[in-house]
Scaffold this motif. Structure first.
Motif, PDB file in Angstrom:
ATOM      1  N   ARG A  11      46.407  14.633  30.256  1.00  0.00           N
ATOM      2  CA  ARG A  11      46.203  16.074  30.091  1.00  0.00           C
ATOM      3  C   ARG A  11      46.017  16.672  31.479  1.00  0.00           C
ATOM      4  NH1 ARG A  11      41.278  16.341  28.096  1.00  0.00           N
ATOM      5  NH2 ARG A  11      40.385  17.545  29.801  1.00  0.00           N
ATOM      6  N   VAL A  12      46.843  17.635  31.839  1.00  0.00           N
ATOM      7  CA  VAL A  12      46.797  18.191  33.191  1.00  0.00           C
ATOM      8  C   VAL A  12      46.726  19.710  33.149  1.00  0.00           C
ATOM      9  CG1 VAL A  12      48.075  16.257  34.180  1.00  0.00           C
ATOM     10  CG2 VAL A  12      49.320  18.263  33.398  1.00  0.00           C
ATOM     11  N   SER A  13      46.269  20.274  34.260  1.00  0.00           N
ATOM     12  CA  SER A  13      46.271  21.726  34.449  1.00  0.00           C
ATOM     13  C   SER A  13      46.572  21.980  35.920  1.00  0.00           C
ATOM     14  CB  SER A  13      44.908  22.318  34.076  1.00  0.00           C
ATOM     15  OG  SER A  13      43.940  22.015  35.076  1.00  0.00           O
ATOM     16  N   GLU A  14      46.623  23.226  36.303  1.00  0.00           N
ATOM     17  CA  GLU A  14      46.889  23.553  37.711  1.00  0.00           C
ATOM     18  C   GLU A  14      45.743  23.133  38.628  1.00  0.00           C
ATOM     19  OE1 GLU A  14      48.088  27.580  38.240  1.00  0.00           O
ATOM     20  OE2 GLU A  14      49.979  27.312  37.140  1.00  0.00           O
ATOM     21  N   ALA A  15      44.597  22.763  38.037  1.00  0.00           N
ATOM     22  CA  ALA A  15      43.445  22.328  38.832  1.00  0.00           C
ATOM     23  C   ALA A  15      43.280  20.808  38.853  1.00  0.00           C
ATOM     24  CB  ALA A  15      42.172  22.973  38.296  1.00  0.00           C
ATOM     25  N   THR A  16      44.200  20.081  38.213  1.00  0.00           N
ATOM     26  CA  THR A  16      44.105  18.621  38.142  1.00  0.00           C
ATOM     27  C   THR A  16      44.158  17.988  39.533  1.00  0.00           C
ATOM     28  OG1 THR A  16      45.088  18.516  35.932  1.00  0.00           O
ATOM     29  CG2 THR A  16      45.244  16.532  37.281  1.00  0.00           C
ATOM     30  N   PRO A  55      41.115  14.262  36.487  1.00  0.00           N
ATOM     31  CA  PRO A  55      40.346  15.373  35.916  1.00  0.00           C
ATOM     32  C   PRO A  55      40.630  16.696  36.643  1.00  0.00           C
ATOM     33  CG  PRO A  55      38.952  14.088  37.382  1.00  0.00           C
ATOM     34  CD  PRO A  55      40.279  13.367  37.308  1.00  0.00           C
ATOM     35  N   ASP A  56      40.339  17.804  35.966  1.00  0.00           N
ATOM     36  CA  ASP A  56      40.470  19.112  36.620  1.00  0.00           C
ATOM     37  C   ASP A  56      39.114  19.772  36.848  1.00  0.00           C
ATOM     38  OD1 ASP A  56      39.855  19.877  34.040  1.00  0.00           O
ATOM     39  OD2 ASP A  56      41.807  20.779  33.619  1.00  0.00           O
ATOM     40  N   SER A  57      38.039  19.070  36.479  1.00  0.00           N
ATOM     41  CA  SER A  57      36.681  19.539  36.788  1.00  0.00           C
ATOM     42  C   SER A  57      35.780  18.321  36.870  1.00  0.00           C
ATOM     43  CB  SER A  57      36.175  20.497  35.710  1.00  0.00           C
ATOM     44  OG  SER A  57      35.719  19.781  34.574  1.00  0.00           O
ATOM     45  N   GLU A  58      34.548  18.542  37.326  1.00  0.00           N
ATOM     46  CA  GLU A  58      33.605  17.429  37.452  1.00  0.00           C
ATOM     47  C   GLU A  58      32.796  17.206  36.177  1.00  0.00           C
ATOM     48  OE1 GLU A  58      29.700  19.547  39.330  1.00  0.00           O
ATOM     49  OE2 GLU A  58      31.199  18.903  40.796  1.00  0.00           O
ATOM     50  N   ALA A  59      33.124  17.934  35.110  1.00  0.00           N
ATOM     51  CA  ALA A  59      32.305  17.924  33.897  1.00  0.00           C
ATOM     52  C   ALA A  59      32.112  16.531  33.294  1.00  0.00           C
ATOM     53  CB  ALA A  59      32.913  18.859  32.855  1.00  0.00           C
ATOM     54  N   GLU A  60      33.149  15.708  33.311  1.00  0.00           N
ATOM     55  CA  GLU A  60      33.057  14.380  32.681  1.00  0.00           C
ATOM     56  C   GLU A  60      32.531  13.305  33.620  1.00  0.00           C
ATOM     57  OE1 GLU A  60      36.574  13.195  30.248  1.00  0.00           O
ATOM     58  OE2 GLU A  60      37.407  15.089  30.996  1.00  0.00           O
ATOM     59  N   LEU A  61      32.284  13.649  34.868  1.00  0.00           N
ATOM     60  CA  LEU A  61      31.908  12.636  35.848  1.00  0.00           C
ATOM     61  C   LEU A  61      30.416  12.350  35.789  1.00  0.00           C
ATOM     62  CD1 LEU A  61      34.198  13.940  38.712  1.00  0.00           C
ATOM     63  CD2 LEU A  61      34.590  11.969  37.216  1.00  0.00           C
ATOM     64  N   PRO A  62      30.021  11.056  35.890  1.00  0.00           N
ATOM     65  CA  PRO A  62      28.653  10.670  35.539  1.00  0.00           C
ATOM     66  C   PRO A  62      27.602  10.830  36.624  1.00  0.00           C
ATOM     67  CG  PRO A  62      29.952   8.722  36.030  1.00  0.00           C
ATOM     68  CD  PRO A  62      30.891   9.891  36.105  1.00  0.00           C
ATOM     69  N   ASP A  63      28.006  10.921  37.903  1.00  0.00           N
ATOM     70  CA  ASP A  63      26.984  10.901  38.950  1.00  0.00           C
ATOM     71  C   ASP A  63      27.470  11.652  40.194  1.00  0.00           C
ATOM     72  OD1 ASP A  63      28.792   9.135  40.253  1.00  0.00           O
ATOM     73  OD2 ASP A  63      27.850   7.408  39.269  1.00  0.00           O
ATOM     74  N   ALA A  64      26.558  11.775  41.153  1.00  0.00           N
ATOM     75  CA  ALA A  64      26.864  12.526  42.379  1.00  0.00           C
ATOM     76  C   ALA A  64      27.999  11.867  43.163  1.00  0.00           C
ATOM     77  CB  ALA A  64      25.611  12.631  43.242  1.00  0.00           C
ATOM     78  N   TYR A  65      28.058  10.536  43.134  1.00  0.00           N
ATOM     79  CA  TYR A  65      29.093   9.829  43.890  1.00  0.00           C
ATOM     80  C   TYR A  65      30.482  10.128  43.336  1.00  0.00           C
ATOM     81  CZ  TYR A  65      32.076   6.067  45.501  1.00  0.00           C
ATOM     82  OH  TYR A  65      33.124   5.362  46.019  1.00  0.00           O
ATOM     83  N   HIS A  85      35.685  15.949  44.592  1.00  0.00           N
ATOM     84  CA  HIS A  85      35.849  17.096  45.480  1.00  0.00           C
ATOM     85  C   HIS A  85      36.594  16.732  46.771  1.00  0.00           C
ATOM     86  CE1 HIS A  85      33.746  20.042  43.082  1.00  0.00           C
ATOM     87  NE2 HIS A  85      32.770  19.170  42.869  1.00  0.00           N
ATOM     88  N   MET A  86      36.600  15.451  47.124  1.00  0.00           N
ATOM     89  CA  MET A  86      37.374  14.994  48.279  1.00  0.00           C
ATOM     90  C   MET A  86      38.868  14.920  47.969  1.00  0.00           C
ATOM     91  SD  MET A  86      34.992  11.894  49.826  1.00  0.00           S
ATOM     92  CE  MET A  86      36.451  10.950  50.281  1.00  0.00           C
ATOM     93  N   SER A  87      39.229  14.931  46.702  1.00  0.00           N
ATOM     94  CA  SER A  87      40.615  14.679  46.284  1.00  0.00           C
ATOM     95  C   SER A  87      41.429  15.961  46.212  1.00  0.00           C
ATOM     96  CB  SER A  87      40.631  13.986  44.920  1.00  0.00           C
ATOM     97  OG  SER A  87      39.890  12.784  44.953  1.00  0.00           O
ATOM     98  N   SER A  88      42.686  15.873  46.618  1.00  0.00           N
ATOM     99  CA  SER A  88      43.592  17.029  46.596  1.00  0.00           C
ATOM    100  C   SER A  88      44.058  17.317  45.170  1.00  0.00           C
ATOM    101  CB  SER A  88      44.818  16.749  47.464  1.00  0.00           C
ATOM    102  OG  SER A  88      44.455  16.459  48.796  1.00  0.00           O
ATOM    103  N   VAL A  89      44.377  18.585  44.939  1.00  0.00           N
ATOM    104  CA  VAL A  89      45.016  18.978  43.681  1.00  0.00           C
ATOM    105  C   VAL A  89      46.412  18.363  43.640  1.00  0.00           C
ATOM    106  CG1 VAL A  89      45.915  20.949  42.365  1.00  0.00           C
ATOM    107  CG2 VAL A  89      43.675  21.100  43.494  1.00  0.00           C
TER     108      VAL A  89
END
Length: 280
Positions: free
Chosen positions: A249-254, A214-224, A230-234
């Protein structure tokens, strides 16, 4: 341009696999006849990757040391080498030594084309370097700290090389505190070619759709899941290009992150996350 350093025998690359070996890794993954223990699927995937990496780096004189590899297990409040056999207890090992020292060869059945449009089963020899282990909690913070010490030493010894790649495979939350600071510390190490890359794979047996790269946290279901994101590198550009060629599907923020991974996603994650630049 970062992440473009040539990988050679004089300037090798470095892979560190962090493998969750907690009790919950004994839970099932897959469906129907394909159900397996999570720990078994992960260890099979890493053993297969080590075989493929050895083949990729094989020349007439043998396997060249384009990479050094560590497989670190964490569980039961212990963190350390997950290699078995002759490599037991060792951390970063040159690829030629890995290729020459599997703990054993297992006979596995594999379906191959029969030349007439069908498939036929055949037996192949499957090298094994690590076994599935399931015990205790998930000391992820300590595991990241362990990787940090390996990375710090590697960067000192290879200041101009391609940065180390750390791949963390886990099915649960850290049981020894918030791993964020340890992850930030690990990824703060850098060579002249860029910062250390930390990728995270969440292994799951649930039926939910995996969230891949993913390139954002929008689809992620929970805080974990958002914490792991956010721990993961681009992803560097060459890995993004490969991910795109595989239908992602990728972007420069993936980011190098997969949540709720199924068996297919585990294999793809390891394939994309270990893509390196050209070997010389």
């Amino acid at each position: 341009m970062p992440y473009t350093a040539e990988i050679s025998r004089t300037n090798p690359g470095c892979f560190i696999f962090l493998v969750d070996q907690s009790a919950s890794m004994s839970d099932p993954i897959g469906s129907g006849e394909a159900v397996q223990q999570r720990a078994q699927v992960v260890s099979d995937a890493i053993n297969r990757l080590l075989t493929e990496l050895s083949v990729k780096c094989a020349k007439e004189e043998g396997v060249r040391d384009y990479f050094h590899v560590a497989v670190i297990g964490y569980g039961h409040n212990q963190v350390g080498s997950a290699f078995t056999g002759a490599l037991a207890g060792r951390d970063l090992v040159p690829l030629s030594e890995i290729a020459n020292n599997p703990a054993r060869l297992e006979s596995r059945t594999k379906k191959v084309p029969d030349g007439a449009g069908g498939l036929v089963e055949t037996t192949v020899q499957f090298p094994v370097w690590m076994d599935p282990v399931t015990n205790g909690g998930t000391p992820m913070t300590r595991a990241l700290g362990y990787a940090d010490s390996l990375v710090a030493r590697w960067v000192d010894e290879h200041p101009g090389g391609f940065p180390p790649i750390v791949l963390n495979l886990t099915d649960g939350e850290s049981t020894d505190g918030d791993p964020t600071s340890a992850a930030i510390g690990l990824a703060s190490h850098a060579t002249a070619d860029g910062s250390v890359l930390l990728f995270n794979l969440h292994v799951s047996g649930t039926s939910g759709t995996p969230v891949t790269f993913p390139d954002s946290e929008a689809e992620l279901p929970d805080a974990y899941s958002r914490l792991l994101f956010h721990m993961s590198s681009v992803l560097p550009s060459h890995m993004r290009s490969y991910a795109a060629s595989q239908g992602h599907r990728v972007s420069e923020a993936t980011r190098g992150f997969v949540y709720n991974a199924d068996i297919t996603s585990i294999v793809e994650f390891l394939d994309i996350g270990t893509r390196a630049t050209e070997l010389r």
